[in-house]
Scaffold this motif. Structure first.
Motif, PDB file in Angstrom:
ATOM      1  N   UNK A 149       0.757 -17.652 -14.464  1.00 39.11           N
ATOM      2  CA  UNK A 149       2.147 -17.243 -14.291  1.00 39.11           C
ATOM      3  C   UNK A 149       2.297 -15.731 -14.400  1.00 39.11           C
ATOM      4  N   UNK A 150       1.501 -15.122 -15.280  1.00 43.98           N
ATOM      5  CA  UNK A 150       1.568 -13.677 -15.435  1.00 43.98           C
ATOM      6  C   UNK A 150       1.073 -12.968 -14.174  1.00 43.98           C
ATOM      7  N   UNK A 151      -0.001 -13.457 -13.594  1.00 46.01           N
ATOM      8  CA  UNK A 151      -0.502 -12.855 -12.363  1.00 46.01           C
ATOM      9  C   UNK A 151       0.499 -13.039 -11.233  1.00 46.01           C
ATOM     10  N   UNK A 152       1.082 -14.203 -11.150  1.00 45.18           N
ATOM     11  CA  UNK A 152       2.096 -14.443 -10.122  1.00 45.18           C
ATOM     12  C   UNK A 152       3.260 -13.471 -10.278  1.00 45.18           C
ATOM     13  N   UNK A 153       3.696 -13.253 -11.501  1.00 43.21           N
ATOM     14  CA  UNK A 153       4.774 -12.305 -11.756  1.00 43.21           C
ATOM     15  C   UNK A 153       4.353 -10.897 -11.368  1.00 43.21           C
ATOM     16  N   UNK A 154       3.150 -10.501 -11.751  1.00 39.11           N
ATOM     17  CA  UNK A 154       2.674  -9.153 -11.423  1.00 39.11           C
ATOM     18  C   UNK A 154       2.637  -8.925  -9.915  1.00 39.11           C
ATOM     19  N   UNK A 155       2.252  -9.937  -9.165  1.00 39.63           N
ATOM     20  CA  UNK A 155       2.222  -9.812  -7.705  1.00 39.63           C
ATOM     21  C   UNK A 155       3.638  -9.700  -7.130  1.00 39.63           C
ATOM     22  N   UNK A 156       4.576 -10.419  -7.720  1.00 39.11           N
ATOM     23  CA  UNK A 156       5.966 -10.302  -7.277  1.00 39.11           C
ATOM     24  C   UNK A 156       6.542  -8.934  -7.638  1.00 39.11           C
ATOM     25  N   UNK A 157       6.164  -8.419  -8.793  1.00 40.07           N
ATOM     26  CA  UNK A 157       6.585  -7.069  -9.157  1.00 40.07           C
ATOM     27  C   UNK A 157       6.031  -6.047  -8.164  1.00 40.07           C
ATOM     28  N   UNK A 158       4.791  -6.264  -7.730  1.00 43.05           N
ATOM     29  CA  UNK A 158       4.194  -5.354  -6.757  1.00 43.05           C
ATOM     30  C   UNK A 158       4.936  -5.400  -5.428  1.00 43.05           C
ATOM     31  N   UNK A 159       5.393  -6.593  -5.032  1.00 46.82           N
ATOM     32  CA  UNK A 159       6.198  -6.693  -3.806  1.00 46.82           C
ATOM     33  C   UNK A 159       7.449  -5.827  -3.909  1.00 46.82           C
ATOM     34  N   UNK A 160       8.111  -5.914  -5.048  1.00 48.26           N
ATOM     35  CA  UNK A 160       9.335  -5.135  -5.259  1.00 48.26           C
ATOM     36  C   UNK A 160       9.029  -3.634  -5.255  1.00 48.26           C
ATOM     37  N   UNK A 161       7.953  -3.257  -5.919  1.00 46.37           N
ATOM     38  CA  UNK A 161       7.570  -1.847  -5.952  1.00 46.37           C
ATOM     39  C   UNK A 161       7.285  -1.323  -4.550  1.00 46.37           C
ATOM     40  N   UNK A 162       6.585  -2.120  -3.754  1.00 44.87           N
ATOM     41  CA  UNK A 162       6.252  -1.690  -2.392  1.00 44.87           C
ATOM     42  C   UNK A 162       7.507  -1.437  -1.561  1.00 44.87           C
ATOM     43  N   UNK A 163       8.507  -2.289  -1.726  1.00 42.49           N
ATOM     44  CA  UNK A 163       9.749  -2.111  -0.981  1.00 42.49           C
ATOM     45  C   UNK A 163      10.386  -0.749  -1.286  1.00 42.49           C
ATOM     46  N   UNK A 164      10.421  -0.407  -2.567  1.00 37.11           N
ATOM     47  CA  UNK A 164      11.091   0.822  -2.993  1.00 37.11           C
ATOM     48  C   UNK A 164      10.282   2.053  -2.590  1.00 37.11           C
ATOM     49  N   UNK A 165       8.990   2.042  -2.896  1.00 36.33           N
ATOM     50  CA  UNK A 165       8.169   3.229  -2.631  1.00 36.33           C
ATOM     51  C   UNK A 165       7.990   3.469  -1.138  1.00 36.33           C
ATOM     52  N   UNK A 166       7.819   2.405  -0.363  1.00 32.48           N
ATOM     53  CA  UNK A 166       7.619   2.565   1.079  1.00 32.48           C
ATOM     54  C   UNK A 166       8.851   3.143   1.757  1.00 32.48           C
ATOM     55  N   UNK A 167      10.026   2.770   1.263  1.00 31.30           N
ATOM     56  CA  UNK A 167      11.266   3.234   1.886  1.00 31.30           C
ATOM     57  C   UNK A 167      11.449   4.746   1.761  1.00 31.30           C
ATOM     58  N   UNK A 168      10.864   5.358   0.716  1.00 30.87           N
ATOM     59  CA  UNK A 168      11.044   6.793   0.499  1.00 30.87           C
ATOM     60  C   UNK A 168       9.814   7.618   0.869  1.00 30.87           C
ATOM     61  N   UNK A 169       8.711   6.960   1.240  1.00 34.83           N
ATOM     62  CA  UNK A 169       7.483   7.685   1.567  1.00 34.83           C
ATOM     63  C   UNK A 169       7.692   8.510   2.835  1.00 34.83           C
ATOM     64  N   UNK A 170       7.325   9.783   2.753  1.00 34.10           N
ATOM     65  CA  UNK A 170       7.463  10.751   3.836  1.00 34.10           C
ATOM     66  C   UNK A 170       8.921  11.027   4.214  1.00 34.10           C
ATOM     67  N   UNK A 171       9.815  10.767   3.284  1.00 33.74           N
ATOM     68  CA  UNK A 171      11.221  11.109   3.523  1.00 33.74           C
ATOM     69  C   UNK A 171      11.414  12.621   3.415  1.00 33.74           C
ATOM     70  N   UNK A 172      12.166  13.175   4.321  1.00 31.14           N
ATOM     71  CA  UNK A 172      12.388  14.624   4.313  1.00 31.14           C
ATOM     72  C   UNK A 172      13.238  15.079   3.133  1.00 31.14           C
ATOM     73  N   UNK A 173      14.043  14.172   2.601  1.00 27.96           N
ATOM     74  CA  UNK A 173      14.932  14.548   1.499  1.00 27.96           C
ATOM     75  C   UNK A 173      14.479  13.968   0.163  1.00 27.96           C
ATOM     76  N   UNK A 174      13.197  13.642   0.033  1.00 28.80           N
ATOM     77  CA  UNK A 174      12.666  13.106  -1.223  1.00 28.80           C
ATOM     78  C   UNK A 174      12.878  14.119  -2.349  1.00 28.80           C
ATOM     79  N   UNK A 175      13.485  13.653  -3.450  1.00 31.89           N
ATOM     80  CA  UNK A 175      13.740  14.538  -4.589  1.00 31.89           C
ATOM     81  C   UNK A 175      12.528  14.546  -5.521  1.00 31.89           C
ATOM     82  N   UNK A 176      12.080  15.743  -5.889  1.00 32.34           N
ATOM     83  CA  UNK A 176      10.894  15.913  -6.734  1.00 32.34           C
ATOM     84  C   UNK A 176      11.242  16.820  -7.903  1.00 32.34           C
TER      85      UNK A 176
END
Length: 264
Positions: free
Chosen positions: A10-37
Motif C-alpha cells: 500500500x505504501x508503494x502504491x501511494x508513493x507511485x500515486x504521489x509521483x503522478x501528482x508531482x509529475x503533473x505539477x512539475x511538467x506544467x511549469x518546466x521550461x516556462x518563460x515566467x517560472x519564478x526562482x
C-alpha cells in the motif's frame, strides 16, 4: 504493478500515486518563460514548482497517512519519525530552471530509519524507477509501458568500470579531488551524468558506480531501495550505510571494496 510484500504494498502504491501528482505539477511549469526562482540561504535555487510539488505531496500524505512523519527539502520535518516520508520535490533544480531534462521527484518511506520504499519519477525523460524492500527494483520507459526489472552490472574490475562522479567542485571542496583523479585513471570510463539519473543508470546496469559529496537525506533516501533491490550497495564514501552522512558511494557491489580502498 509488480508484486510487493504486503507490509509495503500500500505504501508503494501511494508513493507511485504521489509521483503522478508531482509529475503533473512539475511538467506544467518546466521550461516556462515566467517560472519564478528564488535563492535560499544556502545559495541554492528553489523554483515555484519545487514548492508547489512539496505542498501537494504533503497535503496528500496528511490525508492518506496522517500518523506518519514527513521530511521534505523545502518545508522541513514534521510528525513522528517512526514512519517518515522523505521528499525531494525536484531533484536537479538547477537543471529544471535551465530547461535541462535531467531532474525528477524523489519519494521515500523510511521505517525506523531504514529506507523501505523508493520512487524516482522523471517526466521530462519519460522515465520512472521504483522499489520496495523484498519486491525488487523496477522501471518503465513511458506512462503505461510494461515494467521491467532492474539489475546492476556484473563488472568486477575497476579497469572495466564506468563511473559517475557528479561534480569536480564537490570533490574538490571535500578534499577528495586528488583521490578522484587517481580513481578516474584506473577505470575504463568516467563521466558526470548528475543528480538522481546517475544512480538510476547504476540500477539499470548501465553504470557501475556513482560517488557524490554535499548531499542530504532527501537527496538519497529514495535512491537507496532502488539501488539495493537491484543488487547494488549504497554507503557513504567512507563506507557508512544510510543517507545522512554527507556523501554517497553506490556501486554494483562487486566493485565496492576496491572503490572504498581507492578513496580511503
Amino acid at each position: 504493478m509488480t508484486d510487493t510484500p504486503a507490509s509495503f504494498a500500500d505504501d508503494l502504491d501511494l508513493a507511485l500515486r504521489l509521483a503522478d501528482r508531482a509529475d503533473e505539477i512539475s511538467s506544467a511549469r518546466f521550461r516556462s518563460r515566467d517560472l519564478h526562482v528564488d535563492t535560499k540561504p544556502d545559495r541554492t535555487h528553489v523554483t515555484e514548482a519545487d514548492l508547489a510539488v512539496e505542498r501537494a505531496l504533503r497535503e496528500e500524505l496528511a490525508s492518506e497517512r496522517p500518523e506518519d512523519g514527513i521530511l521534505g527539502e523545502e518545508y522541513g520535518t514534521e510528525g513522528d519519525a517512526h514512519r517518515q516520508w522523505i521528499i525531494d520535490p525536484i531533484d536537479g533544480t538547477a537543471n529544471y530552471l535551465r530547461g535541462v531534462p535531467v531532474w525528477g521527484t524523489l519519494i521515500a518511506l523510511a521505517v525506523d530509519g531504514v529506507q523501505v520504499v523508493g520512487v524516482v519519477s522523471s517526466p521530462a525523460l519519460g522515465k520512472r524507477w521504483w522499489a520496495a524492500t523484498g519486491a525488487g527494483a523496477w522501471t518503465r520507459d513511458a506512462a503505461g509501458a510494461e515494467p521491467r526489472p532492474l539489475r546492476v552490472s556484473g563488472v568486477a574490475d575497476l579497469e572495466h568500470a564506468s563511473i559517475s562522479f557528479q561534480s569536480i567542485a564537490q570533490w574538490d571542496e571535500a578534499g577528495y579531488l586528488d583521490r578522484l583523479i587517481a580513481l578516474t585513471r584506473s577505470v575504463w570510463r568516467d563521466r558526470a551524468y548528475g543528480d538522481m539519473w546517475s544512480y538510476m543508470l547504476l540500477a539499470e546496469g548501465v553504470l557501475d558506480a556513482v560517488g557524490e559529496f554535499g548531499v542530504k537525506t532527501y537527496d538519497l533516501a529514495a535512491l537507496i531501495p532502488i539501488v539495493e533491490e537491484a543488487g547494488g550497495v549504497f554507503t557513504s564514501v567512507t563506507g557508512t550505510p544510510g543517507p545522512g552522512n554527507g556523501s554517497s558511494l553506490a556501486s554494483n557491489g562487486l566493485l565496492h571494496p576496491a572503490l572504498l580502498d581507492a578513496l580511503a
